[in-house]
Design an enzyme around this catalytic site. Structure first.
Site, PDB file in Angstrom:
ATOM      1  N   VAL A   1     -21.963  39.171 -37.244  1.00  0.00           N
ATOM      2  CA  VAL A   1     -23.336  39.835 -37.755  1.00  0.00           C
ATOM      3  C   VAL A   1     -24.038  40.055 -36.581  1.00  0.00           C
ATOM      4  O   VAL A   1     -25.035  41.267 -36.638  1.00  0.00           O
ATOM      5  CB  VAL A   1     -24.093  38.756 -38.667  1.00  0.00           C
ATOM      6  CG1 VAL A   1     -25.398  39.254 -39.202  1.00  0.00           C
ATOM      7  CG2 VAL A   1     -23.098  38.253 -39.787  1.00  0.00           C
ATOM      8  N   CYS A   2     -24.434  39.656 -35.469  1.00  0.00           N
ATOM      9  CA  CYS A   2     -25.092  39.913 -34.623  1.00  0.00           C
ATOM     10  C   CYS A   2     -24.906  41.397 -33.944  1.00  0.00           C
ATOM     11  O   CYS A   2     -26.170  42.036 -33.974  1.00  0.00           O
ATOM     12  CB  CYS A   2     -24.987  38.860 -33.114  1.00  0.00           C
ATOM     13  SG  CYS A   2     -24.932  37.355 -33.751  1.00  0.00           S
TER      14      CYS A   2
END
Length: 187
Positions: free
Chosen positions: A46-47
């Protein structure tokens, strides 16, 4: 948590920015608006989507006088390596702070105890070093940089217009409110 309205605490660390390693401290934040954008770790899932989304808004943020500091407990060396190898991360022109000693994550209260990773958290700091906005989400929920920009515009507006507040969904140029006894119960 009691963090809104509190001042950021002292820190000094190394950053990767624009092809260079740069020392950054709390003193570098004072005098301008700042975003501390915590994420769990480099080389994750996700980062990079969030960091790329924020990179797409960075020019607008700079035009507003806002500096961005992405923070994870990785080193500045890891940030450089990730920047050099990921198409999404290579778009980043803002600071990527290394927090391997966990000082910054602890200062903001987002270090996951026993894990050595920061929560997915955002803090907006005013030019006096006071935290005005915070958001913390669970591991699997990414943030939206456009909404962050909207919140920063609202925080700047409120600072520059004492006695005015921005209602839900406020957009720049929209109607604001002046809280008063006459307004109570009429909204």
């Amino acid at each position: 948590m009691g963090i809104i309205g509190s001042s950021i605490k002292p820190f000094t660390t190394q950053s990767y920015k624009a092809g260079k390693f740069v020392e950054v401290s709390d003193a570098d934040v004072k005098g301008k608006w700042g975003v501390f954008f915590f994420y769990p770790a480099d080389w994750t899932f996700v980062c990079p989507t969030e960091l790329e989304d924020l990179a797409d808004q960075y020019a607008d943020l700079q035009a507003m006088g806002v500096e961005v500091f992405a923070v994870s407990t990785d080193t500045h060396f890891s940030h450089k390596s990730w920047h050099d190898s990921s198409p999404a991360i290579s778009k980043i022109n803002y600071h990527m702070l290394g927090d391997q000693n966990h000082v910054i994550s602890n200062n903001f209260g987002v270090l996951r105890e026993g894990q050595g990773l920061a929560d997915r958290a955002t803090f907006v700091v005013d030019p006096d070093g006071v935290i005005q906005v915070m958001e913390i989400t669970c591991e699997g929920v990414g943030r939206n940089a456009v909404e962050l920009v909207r919140k920063i515009k609202a925080a700047i507006y409120v600072r520059e217009h004492p006695g005015q507040v921005c209602p839900a969904k406020w957009e720049e140029g929209g109607e604001t409110l002046a809280p008063s006894i006459d307004l109570v119960g009429k909204i």
